[in-house]
Design an enzyme around this catalytic site. Structure first.
Site, mmCIF file in Angstrom:
data_model
loop_
_atom_site.group_PDB
_atom_site.id
_atom_site.type_symbol
_atom_site.label_atom_id
_atom_site.label_comp_id
_atom_site.label_asym_id
_atom_site.label_seq_id
_atom_site.Cartn_x
_atom_site.Cartn_y
_atom_site.Cartn_z
ATOM 1 C CE LYS A 1 -3.740 2.002 2.855
ATOM 2 N NZ LYS A 1 -4.506 1.771 4.102
ATOM 3 C CB SER B 1 -7.512 3.581 3.174
ATOM 4 O OG SER B 1 -6.789 2.968 4.222
ATOM 5 C CB SER C 1 -8.084 0.677 5.969
ATOM 6 O OG SER C 1 -8.798 1.875 6.105
#
Length: 469
Positions: free
Chosen positions: A77, A152, A176
């Site tokens: 990420k 996210s 997330s």
């Protein structure tokens, strides 16, 4: 080799160890899949095929010991510092930012022999359950490109689900890694904060976010997630919330003696009938395997959610307001939406913040007391399956459900600092995956993973059609 890129990571690693495939050959399969599907999905935001091939050759030519992830192609990420890769946290304000040092977890996967494919998309400053920003646009769900892959860690979930990555690293302060796993039909773990060190996360997991936030593994199977957890866990001496806790092992017989509770909704926000059914199915599959499973809903959930809101939403806005002051024209609609929600209430006063900090431990104690009789909880991940890009309200069982309310089912456990895994179990009428959440008490991550594996035995990951076309 059709379908190779959607195989479990543990099987790919076995093939690599036995010499059935080389790191360079496996990398080539993932490069081809990325080049075919990433233009549709917008999952990876920094990817260079030549750089991947160079890494694979270096691994093949190395004479040192081979780590547990040797040759495994992984993604990270873009809010986790990865040296030499863009880590912009989805913001024009950070356009082009490339860290010079790796986060602790990135260093650990590299030392274990993993191959870094690239970094993945996320919402601006991570403040949304949809991975959309003005740098790279929205990440699409491989089950339906008109829908979100979540946030996210949505870039991670889309990449792993569609076979663009064998596994990866996300982060979770309000759901997330769990929400995106649920939306795309993969597995994930939000660990107890610090079990996997968070040093090098952008922004830092400090203050309240040291309790709320954690870096967590994401993969197609719980076996893969467990392997990543084992590889990544362990104290980081420079991380003040990283505890010296060793790995624990419980047999299946040990796990069967752990009382488990399930609840299908929180009594305030309804869930879809298929979500309710998925929780019931997960409970039933454990019962068939000899586990003791009873209906029970903790009473302190709403208090935990209200405190999470104070820290994450109101406190998060207070932290970010100085950074974005005077630059609102550069911000993404998803982040402006978050600010609008946060600014509908006044900033936290010093007295309110102090009271919330005290209440945090009081509520955590109450939740832990309720979990004494049921150390494991089964519950929904979300009120709904993956939503269409930009949607912010839904009708569920005759009730209008707003955006952040639909996502509340993960938020309680960030306030608790508890480990929580997600396993795909059910399906919506539209053919979208529905996950179930398996939650444990702090520092009992291995127990959560063991029971998640028992749930997965009857369900688990299926490749989206576009991934094997």
């Amino acid at each position: 080799m059709n379908g190779l890129t959607v195989m479990p990571a543990v099987e790919l690693l076995s093939m690599l160890r036995r010499g059935q495939i080389s790191p360079l050959e496996l990398a080539a399969e993932y490069i081809q899949q990325i080049e075919r599907l990433n233009p549709q999905l917008h999952a990876l935001i920094d990817f260079d095929a030549d750089r991947v091939r160079a890494q694979a050759r270096a691994l093949e030519n190395s004479s040192g010991p081979r780590g547990p992830l040797f040759g495994l192609p992984m993604t990270i990420k873009s809010s986790i510092a990865t040296a030499g890769y863009r880590c912009e946290t989805g913001s024009l304000l950070h356009r082009g930012y490339v860290p010079h040092e790796n986060a602790t977890v990135v260093e650990r996967i590299k030392q274990a022999g993993a191959l870094v494919l690239g970094t993945t998309n996320c919402p601006e400053f991570l403040m949304a359950y949809e991975s959309d920003n003005r740098l790279y646009g929205p990440t699409a769900n491989p089950w339906d490109v008109e829908r979100s892959a979540g946030g996210s860690s949505g870039g991670e979930s889309a990449a792993i689900a569609a076979g663009l990555s064998a596994g990866g690293l996300g982060s979770d302060s309000g759901g997330s890694v769990r929400e995106p796993a649920h939306f795309t039909g993969i597995c994930s773990l939000k660990p107890t904060p610090g079990r996997i060190p968070a040093r090098g996360h952008l922004p830092a997991c400090d203050g309240p976010f040291a309790i709320l936030g954690a870096i967590g593994p994401m993969a197609r199977t719980i076996r893969d997630v467990t392997l990543l957890f084992i590889t990544l866990s362990g104290q980081d001496a420079l991380d003040p919330v990283s505890p010296p806790v060793g790995l624990r092992n419980e047999s299946l017989e040990d796990l069967r003696r752990v009382p488990i509770a399930f609840f299908e909704d929180d009594g305030l926000i309804p869930v879809t009938p298929e979500t309710r059914q998925a929780v019931q199915d997960a409970a039933r599959t454990l019962e068939v395997q000899g586990f003791s499973v009873r209906p029970f809903r903790p009473r302190a959930l709403e208090e935990a959610r209200q405190l999470w809101w104070k820290f994450f939403v109101r406190g998060g806005a207070m932290l970010l307001d100085p950074l974005v002051h005077g630059r609102h024209s550069e911000l993404s609609p998803t982040f402006l939406d978050f600010l609008s929600i946060a600014h509908s209430e006044p900033p936290l006063s010093a007295q309110e913040l102090l009271a919330a900090w005290m209440d945090c431990d009081h509520v955590r104690r109450r939740l832990l007391a309720e979990m004494e009789n049921f150390p494991i909880l089964l519950c929904p991940v979300c009120a709904i399956p993956a939503f269409r890009h930009g949607e912010r309200e839904w009708e569920v069982e005759g009730q209008q459900v707003k955006y952040l309310d639909a996502m509340r089912y993960t938020q309680w456990f960030n306030l608790l600092g508890a480990p929580a895994a997600v396993v795909p179990v059910g399906w919506s009428p539209e053919g979208l995956p529905i996950g179930v959440q398996i939650v444990g008490r702090p520092f009992e991550d291995e127990r959560v993973l063991g029971i998640a594996a028992a749930v997965e035995a009857n369900y688990g990951y299926k490749p989206p059609p576009l991934s094997v076309a």
